[in-house]
Structure formats: structure tokens, C-alpha cells
Design an enzyme around this catalytic site. Structure first.
Site, PDB file in Angstrom:
ATOM      1  N   THR A  58       0.849  -1.203   0.000  1.00  0.00           N
ATOM      2  CA  THR A  58       0.000   0.000   0.000  1.00  0.00           C
ATOM      3  C   THR A  58       0.880   1.246   0.000  1.00  0.00           C
ATOM      4  OG1 THR A  58      -1.748  -1.160   1.190  1.00  0.00           O
ATOM      5  CG2 THR A  58      -1.808   1.246   1.254  1.00  0.00           C
ATOM      6  N   CYS A 312      -8.894  -6.620   1.981  1.00  0.00           N
ATOM      7  CA  CYS A 312      -8.732  -5.177   2.159  1.00  0.00           C
ATOM      8  C   CYS A 312     -10.061  -4.458   2.081  1.00  0.00           C
ATOM      9  CB  CYS A 312      -7.798  -4.639   1.094  1.00  0.00           C
ATOM     10  SG  CYS A 312      -6.340  -5.664   0.905  1.00  0.00           S
TER      11      CYS A 312
HETATM   12  C1  LIG Z   1      -2.414  -7.072  -0.629  1.00  0.00           C
HETATM   13  C2  LIG Z   1      -2.335  -6.184  -1.793  1.00  0.00           C
HETATM   14  C3  LIG Z   1      -1.958  -4.833  -1.659  1.00  0.00           C
HETATM   15  C4  LIG Z   1      -1.678  -4.229  -0.314  1.00  0.00           C
HETATM   16  O1  LIG Z   1      -0.511  -4.768   0.255  1.00  0.00           O
HETATM   17  P1  LIG Z   1      -0.105  -4.467   1.771  1.00  0.00           P
HETATM   18  O2  LIG Z   1       1.272  -4.980   1.874  1.00  0.00           O
HETATM   19  O3  LIG Z   1      -1.089  -5.216   2.599  1.00  0.00           O
HETATM   20  O4  LIG Z   1      -0.186  -2.993   1.976  1.00  0.00           O
HETATM   21  C5  LIG Z   1      -1.879  -4.065  -2.792  1.00  0.00           C
HETATM   22  N1  LIG Z   1      -2.153  -4.565  -4.001  1.00  0.00           N
HETATM   23  C6  LIG Z   1      -2.514  -5.849  -4.189  1.00  0.00           C
HETATM   24  C7  LIG Z   1      -2.780  -6.359  -5.558  1.00  0.00           C
HETATM   25  C8  LIG Z   1      -2.626  -6.693  -3.087  1.00  0.00           C
HETATM   26  O5  LIG Z   1      -2.998  -7.961  -3.272  1.00  0.00           O
END
Ligand SMILES: *Cc1c(COP(=O)(O)O)cnc(C)c1O
Length: 377
Positions: A58, A312
Site C-alpha cells: 500500500t 482489504c
Molecule cells: C495485498 C495487496 C496490496 C496491499 O498490500 P499491503 O502490503 O497489505 O499494503 C496491494 N495490491 C494488491 C494487488 C494486493 O494484493
């Protein structure tokens, strides 16, 4: 466990701050970080100094999008992205819109892929960045990354990809795919939570980024703040394991996924959302027709970890924006479930899942029939 073993000494024995250049404790911690940087770089065919450690994908997405928007403001304010992106990209783009950015949200075809002709048509003189994810987190659909990279190169536009679902699972190569920036995360490949990276190309072209977090100038001034040394070491180990086992794991995973899909097909009107050909080996997004999908999910979730969309956004009960963007109608999108297997999933667990879903569907259908009878009486 292998990742945790690699991390443990960095909580105790090597507790130093990697930025403390003046003493041996700092050097030890820094060695751990630099070894991890090499392991991370090797996974994606980058140079170690092109890897910027962050708190996760993120943050890496925010850094890429906002960093380019600010740094390249003199060139333009237009960014092209796609409707099926993760909220880490979509919401960041909406934020940039409020700051005066001009964002194009490309639609996708029924199979979840963007149309490359649409992409090229959307490019304007003020376009500074194209942001298209590598593989989708809800459907597993893999975008034509190399072709997008070629289009971006041809027009002199930077290309950022959120590869959080792809890195460690399928071969990702920033040179072959012509990627300028790439976000990915440790916890999506058996690493610890709270650590990730942004790959930032250093030559052909050299990408410049405005920092999101200013301070002591860590990570080449792009991301200040004391590094999460054990997390980074764990991320490095996870990348190494991901690279070593990628081939056999993707074969194994594909077999389990196909077995699951074949088994579920026998339960009734079941269909796969998104491209069957262009997708990750471990992900399957399945729609169940004429079934109360929400109830199926609630019941099944007592025994297996499933989700309607992504973790998420699972706090909201709205139908998945990804499935809606594929043109799937709201009712069907609402009765779709994402199944994904992992490195430690066994065939037995797949068979168990098929049986469980079958039984639940039978029970739900029985309930529907009973309700129908009651209503008609
Ligand atoms: C999980 C995910 C995120 C966010 O990742 P984090 O490390 O949890 O912040 C962003 N993009 C995609 C495609 C994801 O699967």
C-alpha cells in the site's frame, strides 16, 4: 518457519540500527538489510540499489503514484490506470484527482484484461504515468504487462505495476517486462506483515520520485525512517524461497486449482470469473448461480478461509468493484467466492473443500425449495 528462523537473530543478537554507520552493531544490522536487498532484487531481476523498502505494498503504491505526480508536475498531470486495481492504487488515484490530477480509469474486457488499443488511445501529451497491476487479487487475472511496458516506452511514459499478487508466485522480470516501478509485499509470499518494497528503475530511464515520508534520508532519501530490520531480513528470505520453489510450486498449485474447479463444476451452475488462460496458478474466482452466495460464504467460512473479494475491502458488503468492472451483474458478483491455495495446501484439503461446498449448496438449495413451497402454500 524458515523465514522466521532467518529473522530471529535480528530481534536479539543483531539488534543494531541499520543506519548506525559508526559501530559494529549497526554494521551487522546493515549487512542483514543489504543481503535482503540482494535477495529481493534477484527475484525480479533488478539491481539491489533499485529496491526501496517500505511498510508494504500500500505504501509502495502511494509512493509510486504520489511521488511521480509531484516530481513530474512540470511535464503533466495525467495518469492512466484500470478499473480493477486494488484500493491501494484506486484510492490513491482518487486522492491525486483532488490535488488536481487528471486520471483515466480504463475499463476492462469481460475476461478482466485491459484493451491495449484503449490504453494507447488514452495517452495524452500530459500523461506522466501508466499504473496497471500485474495480477488481480480477486480473480488472479494477469494483465499483458510486457505489451503495456512496450507502449509506455514508445511514448516516453513511466510504467508502474502493482505486482503484489504476482511476485514470488510467477516469474516477474522488470527488464523483460519493461517496468519502471513495481510494488510488492512480503506477507503475500510467506514473509512477515508490515514490510514491502518499491522497485524504482535507476537507468533507461532513471526514475525520480518525490518522497512521501521526509526525514533522515534513509533509502536514498526516498523513504526516511529507521528500517524494520527483522522484517526486511524475513522479506529477503521469503523472496529467496519464492524464487527457488516457484516452478514446482506453480505446477503443484495449478493442479490443485484445476482439481478444485473440476470438483466444484459438478455442484451445479458454477462458472469462473475472469480469464481462464491469463491468471495466477493459485487463484480461482467462482460464481455460483441460483445460490445465496453470501450465506454460502458465511457457512463455509466456519471451516475454511474464503472471501467474497479482497481482505482489504471485506469490511464493506458491497459487491466487488472488480467483478462489476468485468461486466458481471450484481447478483452474480454477490454470489462469487475467491478460492486460493498456498504453498502448504494439500490435495486432501482441496477434496475437503469440494465436499464442504457441495454439502452446503445442497443444504442451501433445500432451504430455497422449502421457502418456495412455504410461499406458495
Ligand atoms: C495485498 C495487496 C496490496 C496491499 O498490500 P499491503 O502490503 O497489505 O499494503 C496491494 N495490491 C494488491 C494487488 C494486493 O494484493
Amino acid at each position: 518457519e524458515r523465514v522466521m528462523e532467518a529473522m530471529l537473530p535480528y530481534f536479539t543478537q543483531y539488534y543494531g540500527n541499520a543506519a548506525s554507520r559508526g559501530h559494529v552493531f549497526g554494521w551487522q544490522a546493515n549487512q542483514g538489510v543489504e543481503q535482503a536487498r540482494k535477495q529481493v532484487a534477484l527475484l525480479i531481476n533488478a539491481e539491489p540499489n533499485e529496491v526501496i523498502f517500505t511498510s508494504g505494498a500500500t505504501e509502495a503504491c502511494n509512493l509510486a503514484l504520489k511521488g511521480v505526480f509531484e516530481m513530474y508536475a512540470g511535464k503533466g498531470n495525467h495518469i492512466i490506470t484500470a478499473a480493477t486495481e486494488h484500493p491501494a492504487v484506486l484510492d490513491t488515484c482518487r486522492h491525486i484527482e483532488k490535488l488536481g490530477g487528471d486520471i483515466t480509469f480504463l475499463p476492462v474486457k469481460h475476461d478482466g484484461l485491459i484493451n491495449l488499443v484503449d490504453l494507447e488511445k488514452a495517452i495524452k501529451p500530459k500523461t506522466v504515468l501508466v499504473s496497471v497491476m500485474y495480477a488481480n487479487n480477486e480473480t488472479g487475472v494477469i494483465q499483458p504487462i510486457k505489451e503495456i511496458g512496450i507502449i509506455c516506452k514508445k511514448h516516453g511514459i513511466l510504467f508502474f505495476t502493482d505486482a503484489t499478487q504476482a511476485a514470488g508466485k510467477i516469474s516477474v522480470n522488470v527488464e523483460v517486462d519493461k517496468i519502471d516501478m513495481m510494488a510488492f509485499s512480503a506477507h503475500k509470499m510467506y514473509g512477515p506483515k508490515g514490510v514491502g518494497a518499491l522497485y524504482v528503475r535507476r537507468k533507461n530511464p532513471r526514475v525520480r520520485l518525490a518522497a512521501l515520508i521526509d526525514g533522515g534520508g534513509h533509502e536514498r532519501g526516498i523513504r526516511s525512517g529507521t528500517l524494520n530490520v527483522p522484517g526486511i531480513v524475513g522479506f529477503g528470505k521469503a523472496c529467496e524461497l519464492g524464487r527457488i520453489f516457484m516452478k514446482e510450486e506453480s505446477e503443484r498449485s495449478r493442479k490443485l486449482r484445476d482439481q478444485l474447479e473440476t470438483g466444484l463444476m459438478l455442484t451445479g451452475e458454477v462458472f469462473i470469473n475472469g480469464s481462464i488462460e491469463h491468471r495466477l496458478p493459485n487463484t480461482s474466482n467462482i460464481g455460483f448461480k441460483n445460490i445465496d452466495g453470501e450465506e454460502l460464504l458465511i457457512q463455509a467460512s466456519k471451516q475454511i478461509a474464503l472471501s467474497a473479494g479482497s481482505a482489504c475491502t471485506s469490511a464493506t458488503l458491497e459487491p466487488s468493484h472488480v467483478l462489476l468492472a468485468l461486466g458481471i451483474d450484481e447478483a452474480v458478483a454477490g454470489s462469487s467466492i475467491r478460492f486460493s491455495s498456498g504453498r502448504f495446501t494439500t490435495e486432501q484439503e482441496i477434496l475437503y473443500t469440494i465436499d464442504l461446498i457441495k454439502d452446503l449448496i445442497d443444504a442451501l438449495k433445500g432451504k430455497l425449495v422449502a421457502e418456495e413451497k412455504w410461499r406458495n402454500s
